[in-house]
Design an enzyme around this catalytic site. Structure first.
Site, PDB file in Angstrom:
ATOM      1  N   HIS A  37       0.846  -1.210   0.000  1.00  0.00           N
ATOM      2  CA  HIS A  37       0.000   0.000   0.000  1.00  0.00           C
ATOM      3  C   HIS A  37       0.877   1.255   0.000  1.00  0.00           C
ATOM      4  CE1 HIS A  37      -2.687  -2.915   2.272  1.00  0.00           C
ATOM      5  NE2 HIS A  37      -3.460  -2.548   1.279  1.00  0.00           N
ATOM      6  N   GLY A 149      -3.184  -1.957  -7.005  1.00  0.00           N
ATOM      7  CA  GLY A 149      -2.050  -2.865  -7.130  1.00  0.00           C
ATOM      8  C   GLY A 149      -2.273  -3.969  -8.159  1.00  0.00           C
TER       9      GLY A 149
END
Ligand code: PAF
Length: 282
Positions: A37, A149
């Site tokens: 993250h 992602g």
């Protein structure tokens, strides 16, 4: 870092900051933050003057109540990490704030089958819930760029499709998968692995990489079978191992267009479900 729990406060801040915000990057998360993250936030900071991170464990994308209850929540540590990485704004809403009864937040998407394969087979309705919350969060934050992602490759493809279908004025940027030294993809779920399953878990990435060798001798279907067998070991329960075209997520028939191929897998390690993937353009 500013922390907002209410939509109105966040929007008030963004309006006031207005002229100082050249570009707004947005990183939606469900918390239990890890380097993966943080790398998205760093990526956003390279190009946007301000980055908003949201932490919201979205109930509509969980098809098992148990999974929702077990989802790791570490808000104190998350705030520290976000401060360290220099995130400008954290949006940390409660469920009522994201899904207030007076706002029409329920959406039914048609992803033309992208949501019916792989994860979709095992988690019906999951991607509708993901798209619903990402759309709602985009409406609230109105960023220039959205960062997600590669690890959730199918999710990325579906959000890309949603942005296209709804003509949303936002650029979607993919952040690469970060891994532990032994190859295990970083995931908030890793926190729940027992020591024994944590030791086994790198086998998932090893098997994904085996495809690069196996493809020299076997057809995609044979490779898929080999991989499912290789992952069928005590402590593991592989759900799928698919070699698909990255645009339509359908199985590839041959190895001609490797730059378009991605291998995706989901494996239960004990009672923790792990997913990973490998782009074959390497
Ligand atoms: O990938 C996630 O963490 C979630 O699916 C997302 C995109 C934050 C939506 O809840």
């Amino acid at each position: 870092m500013y922390l907002f729990k209410k939509v109105s406060d966040l929007q008030h801040y963004l309006k006031l900051a207005g002229s100082g915000v050249q570009n707004l990057g947005f990183v939606p998360t469900m918390g239990a933050l890890h380097e993966g993250h943080l790398s998205l936030i760093r990526l956003s900071k390279t190009i946007n003057s301000h980055t908003v991170c949201s932490i919201f464990v979205n109930p509509t994308q969980f098809n098992e109540k148990g999974d929702l209850a077990l989802y790791p929540r570490t808000p104190g540590k998350d705030i520290e990490l976000l401060e360290k990485v220099g995130c400008e704004v954290l949006f940390l809403p409660e469920v009522e704030e994201v899904y207030p009864p007076e706002v029409q937040t329920k959406l039914e998407f048609d992803f033309k089958g992208l949501d019916k394969v792989m994860e979709g087979t095992f988690r019906p309705g999951h991607f509708n819930g993901v798209a619903q919350v990402v759309k709602r969060l985009l409406d609230i934050v109105q960023p220039d760029r959205l960062y997600m992602g590669q690890k959730d490759f199918q999710q990325f493809t579906i959000i890309e499709q949603m942005i296209r279908q709804l003509h949303l004025p936002v650029e979607l940027v993919m952040g690469e998968t970060l891994r532990e030294a032994d190859g295990l993809a970083l995931s908030s779920r890793n926190l729940r692995l027992s020591p024994e399953h944590r030791q086994l878990a790198p086998k998932i990435y090893e098997t994904l990489k085996e495809v690069l060798e196996w493809r020299k001798k076997y057809t995609p279907v044979e490779v898929q079978k080999n991989a499912m067998q290789a992952l069928d070991i005590p402590g593991f329960k592989p759900e799928y191992f698919e070699i698909v075209n990255r645009n339509n997520l359908l199985p590839i028939q041959g190895w001609e267009n490797l730059d378009q191929a991605v291998v995706c897998t989901a494996v239960w390690a004990g009672n923790v479900r792990l997913i990973d993937n490998l782009l074959l353009n390497q």
